[in-house]
Design a protein around this motif. Structure first.
Motif, short mmCIF file in Angstrom:
data_model
loop_
_atom_site.label_atom_id
_atom_site.label_comp_id
_atom_site.label_asym_id
_atom_site.label_seq_id
_atom_site.Cartn_x
_atom_site.Cartn_y
_atom_site.Cartn_z
N ALA A 1 0.84 -1.21 0.00
CA ALA A 1 0.00 0.00 0.00
C ALA A 1 0.87 1.25 0.00
O ALA A 1 0.62 2.19 -0.76
N VAL A 2 1.88 1.25 0.83
CA VAL A 2 2.77 2.42 0.92
C VAL A 2 3.49 2.63 -0.42
O VAL A 2 3.61 3.75 -0.92
N LYS A 3 3.90 1.54 -1.02
CA LYS A 3 4.59 1.60 -2.31
C LYS A 3 3.65 2.20 -3.38
O LYS A 3 4.04 3.10 -4.13
N LEU A 4 2.42 1.73 -3.39
CA LEU A 4 1.45 2.23 -4.38
C LEU A 4 1.14 3.72 -4.16
O LEU A 4 1.08 4.49 -5.12
N VAL A 5 0.97 4.10 -2.90
CA VAL A 5 0.72 5.53 -2.62
C VAL A 5 1.87 6.37 -3.14
O VAL A 5 1.65 7.40 -3.78
N PHE B 1 -8.27 8.08 -1.15
CA PHE B 1 -7.91 6.67 -1.29
C PHE B 1 -8.62 5.90 -0.19
O PHE B 1 -8.31 6.08 1.00
N CYS B 2 -9.56 5.03 -0.56
CA CYS B 2 -10.23 4.18 0.43
C CYS B 2 -9.53 2.83 0.42
O CYS B 2 -9.50 2.14 -0.61
N PRO C 1 -0.55 3.11 7.90
CA PRO C 1 0.59 3.43 7.02
C PRO C 1 0.21 4.34 5.85
O PRO C 1 1.03 5.18 5.44
N VAL C 2 -1.01 4.24 5.33
CA VAL C 2 -1.39 5.08 4.20
C VAL C 2 -1.58 6.54 4.66
O VAL C 2 -1.15 7.47 3.99
N VAL C 3 -2.19 6.74 5.83
CA VAL C 3 -2.32 8.10 6.36
C VAL C 3 -0.93 8.74 6.49
O VAL C 3 -0.72 9.90 6.13
N GLU C 4 0.01 7.97 6.95
CA GLU C 4 1.39 8.45 7.10
C GLU C 4 1.99 8.77 5.72
O GLU C 4 2.60 9.81 5.53
#
Ligand code: PGA
Length: 248
Positions: free
Chosen positions: A20-24, A40-41, A49-52
């Motif tokens: 997920a972090v990589k994709l973001v 992004f849902c 991790p995505v909020v970060e």
């Protein structure tokens, strides 16, 4: 008043936290825009991790579901306070996959919508007809019923800030996008229904998305319709194409 467009990705059950972090990080530069809201849902375990990972960007984060109780003996569920504390701003409520596989009903959708508002989370409320219902000619009746129940006891001030996603079930994940006429017709019917339930002002402010096989190719025409204020995007939200959709 011009409504601001809102383009949301629905990752569904895809991407581990590290993926997920990589994709973001890949998508961040592609979806950078001042012109629309970008959400992004993501799966519950990816939220923190995505909020970060989106910090300092224009991306806001949404959950794909939440429970309607505050806390307690509800094994496996995620509460609204947990989402707020994690920095989550939106939550998808009543997606057709949740209705089909996890027994969500219009009544649980309504409870979740009320809870989301209580906690200051913007609900993205999903509605949509099956192929059989469309063929039977009951699409508008069905959608109006879903909307009326979803908004029971919701105030006009709350309703104004909500997002509704019209997603014909036959168009989800099938590559079979609704025609712009079909999508506009139902999105307008939803706006008319909100005007009946509340007033014209509320109907003018609420944002209505189309969802179901939205792609970089179909987005421009769909989003140009007078009652379509953006999209809820599944498959294409996991690819660089999402950047093209956001910048349609
Ligand atoms: P899709 O999914 O874009 O892959 O059709 C849309 C959705 O389920 O929200």
């Amino acid at each position: 008043m011009a409504r601001r467009k809102i383009i949301a990705g629905n990752w569904k059950m895809n991407k581990t936290p590290s993926e997920a972090v990589k994709l973001v990080n890949e998508l961040k530069p592609l979806v950078a825009t001042e012109k629309a809201d970008v959400v992004f849902c993501v799966p519950a375990i990816d939220l923190i991790p995505v909020v970060e990972a989106v910090k300092g960007s224009n991306i806001q984060v949404g959950a794909e579901n939440m429970y309607f109780e505050e806390s307690g003996a509800y094994t496996g569920e995620v509460s609204p306070a947990m989402l707020v504390d994690a920095g989550v701003k939106y939550v998808i409520i009543g997606h057709s996959e949740r209705r089909e596989y996890f027994a969500e009903t219009d009544e649980t959708v309504n409870k979740k919508v009320l809870k989301a508002f209580e906690h200051g989370i913007t609900p993205i409320i999903c509605c949509g007809e099956s192929l059989t219902q469309r063929e039977q000619g009951i699409t508008i009746d069905w959608i109006r019923q879903q909307i009326k129940i979803a908004f029971l006891n919701v105030t006009a001030d709350q309703a104004k800030t909500a997002v509704i996603a019209y997603e014909p079930i036959w168009a989800i994940g099938t590559g079979k996008v609704a025609t712009t006429e079909q999508a506009q017709e139902v999105c307008k019917a939803i706006r008319d229904c909100i005007a009946e339930l509340y007033n014209k002002e509320t109907a003018e402010e609420i944002r209505i998305q189309y969802g179901g096989s939205v792609s970089a190719a179909s987005a421009p025409e769909l989003f140009a319709q007078p009652d379509i204020d953006g999209g809820l995007v599944g498959g294409a939200s996991l690819k660089p194409d999402f950047g093209k959709i956001v910048n349609y």
